[in-house]
Design a protein around this motif. Structure first.
Motif, mmCIF file in Angstrom:
data_model
loop_
_atom_site.group_PDB
_atom_site.id
_atom_site.type_symbol
_atom_site.label_atom_id
_atom_site.label_comp_id
_atom_site.label_asym_id
_atom_site.label_seq_id
_atom_site.Cartn_x
_atom_site.Cartn_y
_atom_site.Cartn_z
ATOM 1 N N ALA A 10 63.652 53.927 55.613
ATOM 2 C CA ALA A 10 63.197 54.179 57.095
ATOM 3 C C ALA A 10 63.754 55.367 57.582
ATOM 4 O O ALA A 10 64.791 55.641 57.611
ATOM 5 N N VAL A 11 62.965 56.317 58.092
ATOM 6 C CA VAL A 11 63.342 57.651 58.695
ATOM 7 C C VAL A 11 62.662 57.758 60.103
ATOM 8 O O VAL A 11 61.623 57.523 60.344
ATOM 9 N N ASN A 12 63.458 58.400 60.935
ATOM 10 C CA ASN A 12 63.228 58.823 62.372
ATOM 11 C C ASN A 12 63.211 60.306 62.572
ATOM 12 O O ASN A 12 64.193 60.616 63.067
ATOM 13 N N ILE A 13 62.154 60.893 62.353
ATOM 14 C CA ILE A 13 62.406 62.406 62.600
ATOM 15 C C ILE A 13 61.226 63.074 63.097
ATOM 16 O O ILE A 13 59.999 62.376 63.448
ATOM 17 N N ARG A 14 61.398 64.351 63.833
ATOM 18 C CA ARG A 14 60.349 65.120 64.350
ATOM 19 C C ARG A 14 60.245 66.333 63.282
ATOM 20 O O ARG A 14 61.170 67.034 63.203
ATOM 21 N N VAL A 15 58.942 66.654 63.138
ATOM 22 C CA VAL A 15 58.652 67.437 62.038
ATOM 23 C C VAL A 15 58.131 68.611 62.854
ATOM 24 O O VAL A 15 57.148 68.850 63.707
ATOM 25 N N ILE A 16 58.616 69.904 62.372
ATOM 26 C CA ILE A 16 58.050 71.230 62.967
ATOM 27 C C ILE A 16 58.042 72.044 61.559
ATOM 28 O O ILE A 16 58.652 72.110 60.709
ATOM 29 N N ALA A 17 56.695 72.436 61.169
ATOM 30 C CA ALA A 17 56.152 73.444 60.334
ATOM 31 C C ALA A 17 55.928 74.882 60.570
ATOM 32 O O ALA A 17 55.626 74.900 61.701
ATOM 33 N N ALA A 18 56.105 75.788 59.593
ATOM 34 C CA ALA A 18 55.933 76.965 59.698
ATOM 35 C C ALA A 18 55.068 77.712 58.579
ATOM 36 O O ALA A 18 55.468 77.322 57.684
ATOM 37 N N THR A 19 54.079 78.468 58.774
ATOM 38 C CA THR A 19 53.527 79.232 58.002
ATOM 39 C C THR A 19 52.784 80.680 58.257
ATOM 40 O O THR A 19 52.669 80.806 59.468
ATOM 41 N N ASN A 20 52.975 81.390 57.145
ATOM 42 C CA ASN A 20 52.134 82.700 57.479
ATOM 43 C C ASN A 20 50.880 82.982 57.086
ATOM 44 O O ASN A 20 50.189 83.914 56.914
ATOM 45 N N MET A 21 50.590 81.618 56.626
ATOM 46 C CA MET A 21 48.973 81.544 55.988
ATOM 47 C C MET A 21 47.843 81.444 57.118
ATOM 48 O O MET A 21 48.344 81.360 58.176
ATOM 49 N N THR A 22 46.775 82.008 56.907
ATOM 50 C CA THR A 22 45.984 82.210 57.839
ATOM 51 C C THR A 22 45.364 80.848 58.178
ATOM 52 O O THR A 22 45.262 79.938 57.395
ATOM 53 N N PRO A 23 44.563 80.783 59.427
ATOM 54 C CA PRO A 23 44.047 79.506 59.627
ATOM 55 C C PRO A 23 42.812 78.979 58.785
ATOM 56 O O PRO A 23 42.611 77.899 58.501
ATOM 57 N N GLU A 24 42.243 80.185 58.257
ATOM 58 C CA GLU A 24 41.338 79.972 57.184
ATOM 59 C C GLU A 24 41.545 79.194 56.016
ATOM 60 O O GLU A 24 41.214 78.217 55.291
ATOM 61 N N MET A 25 42.776 79.795 55.426
ATOM 62 C CA MET A 25 43.300 79.279 54.316
ATOM 63 C C MET A 25 44.062 77.727 54.364
ATOM 64 O O MET A 25 43.800 76.801 53.682
#
Length: 463
Positions: A287-302
């Motif tokens: 079991a894990v208790n995490i908050r996830v923040i993700a980042a990308t330079n991909m375009t919204p379309e991709m």
């Protein structure tokens, strides 16, 4: 000193001379310089003079010690001296508990004795890549941004309307446990947004574990994220905790999420939906208790193309979406950024803060900055290093608008008359990045480069 190495400086701190010799021989192909130290106090003294890419730190120094008290204490002193320092902890065989505690206290990663040479090189390469990213977006110590950070305010520099929206989203989303997806071009400061979100959250006293998926080889991502059990695969000589489990109670920042292979995306989706993680080779989930923040330079379309990214995973990641503007979209913030970095680099290189001519300021504001804040920062650092006692002019910043024009024309027309190697290299890198919508893995594969090598060329050309 190895001139062709990927990174500048690694520091190894261990009281075992054999470990120091082995580490120096192993890492000298990855770092231009490897400094080895046997006394903890020497590491603190070194930070006053040098800025390592990575510091590899032993957990125990006293003979017979196994509690890691001295190593963890030194870790705290080192991070107090340089909060942006990247530290990899050396633990005893199967020292998982020590590794977890070290990462909770600010270490980036760990390796176990006796280490696998391939694992140590991979860990140090990933850590060094993270160091470059973190120092690019981090505010300098003693700056107004740091003072703001200490008082709980956001350290992002900028007051343009597009940045005001970013500030507002951070202030509203930060205190929640909502997962956040940060979008933006290279060099816009996505990691800085992630750190502000964590700083504003109820998890601020817990670790924020960063994973740069663009700097980890595809074969190692599974183990890095989810961990593995001893014997799960070749060279799995001990249990290894993954970054997800290390972030338990805190925040997990997945940078370059677009590089997560499709085959592993369901496994991450399970973590987000069920709040459990299953290490490679394990029979039971943890079991894990995490908050996830993700980042990308991909375009919204991709991102919204299921051939590149699972839509159910995207739905879980972008409860809140923050889109960072490019620097050319907020030109009014450029003078503040210029002042900030002029003061930073003048202090770092023991210079007077140079003045700018009106023409230099106009040129900097008018420039398109394809590399965004990162490119502006590098241009200012170079100008400060080479400055005299005269005000800086446009020529001091090497903006080279003609080079950019030539490269763009060549891409459009297919002309090959321009044989200048730097311009041709820049053109090919730009073309590959555009072709693959800035997916770093795909562009690197097209060019026949590693991701780290592509990042270096992007840095070189301000892309």
């Amino acid at each position: 000193m190895t001139k062709d190495a990927e990174f500048k400086l690694a520091v190894v701190v261990d009281d075992d001379e054999d470990i120091l010799v082995a580490a120096r021989l192993l890492l000298r192909g990855l770092f231009r310089e490897v400094v080895t130290l046997s006394r903890p106090d020497d590491a603190v003294a070194l930070l006053a003079q040098r800025q390592p890419d990575v510091l590899l730190l032993d957990a125990n120094f006293a003979r017979g010690a196994t509690d890691a008290a001295e190593g963890l204490g030194l870790l705290a002193r080192l991070l107090a001296a340089d909060p942006q320092l990247i530290v990899v902890m050396i633990t005893a065989h199967a020292g998982v508990n020590v590794a977890v505690e070290a990462m909770k206290r600010g270490a980036t990663d760990f390796v176990s004795k006796p280490w696998s040479n391939e694992r140590l090189i991979s860990t140090m390469r990933t850590a060094a890549a993270l160091s470059g990213s973190r120092r690019t977006v981090a505010p300098p110590r003693g700056s107004a941004a740091v003072n703001a950070q200490a008082s709980g305010e956001t350290p992002l520099i900028g007051s343009a309307p597009s940045m005001a929206r970013v500030h507002s989203l951070i202030a509203r989303a930060g205190p929640t446990d909502a997962n956040v997806l940060v979008l933006g071009d290279n060099g816009t400061g996505k990691e800085l947004v992630a750190r502000d979100l964590h700083r504003h959250s109820l998890r601020a006293g817990k670790p924020m574990i960063t994973v740069d998926l663009g700097a980890i080889s595809t074969e190692l991502i599974d183990s890095e994220l989810f961990g593995h059990m001893k014997g799960a695969f070749t060279d799995a000589r001990a249990d290894r905790i993954g970054r997800i489990q290390a972030a338990d109670g805190g925040t997990l920042f997945l940078d370059e999420i677009g590089n997560l292979p499709l085959a592993l995306q369901p496994k991450l989706l399970t973590v987000l939906e069920q709040r459990v993680v299953t290490p490679v080779g394990a029979n039971r989930a943890v079991a894990v208790n995490i908050r996830v923040i993700a980042a990308t330079n991909m375009t919204p379309e991709m991102l919204r193309d299921p051939r590149h990214f699972r839509q159910d995973l995207l739905f879980r990641l972008n409860t809140v979406e923050i889109d960072l503007p490019t620097l050319r979209e907020r030109r009014g913030d450029i003078p503040s950024l210029i002042d900030h970095y002029l003061a930073l680099y003048a202090s770092r290189y023991k210079r007077e803060v140079p003045a700018l001519t009106a023409g230099a300021l106009d040129a900097l504001v008018a420039h398109d900055w394809p590399g965004n804040v990162r490119a502006l920062r590098h241009a200012i650092e170079r100008a400060v290093i080479l400055s005299s006692d005269q005000p800086l002019t446009p020529a001091d910043f090497a903006l080279a608008p003609a080079t950019r024009h030539i490269a763009s024309e060549a891409v459009v027309s297919g002309r090959t008359e321009d044989l200048n190697l730097d311009r041709v290299e820049r053109r090919l890198v730009e073309e590959a990045l555009r072709k693959h919508a800035y997916n770093i893995s795909a562009a690197a594969g097209e060019l026949g480069l590693s991701r780290a090598a592509l990042y270096r060329r992007m840095e070189k050309h301000g892309l």
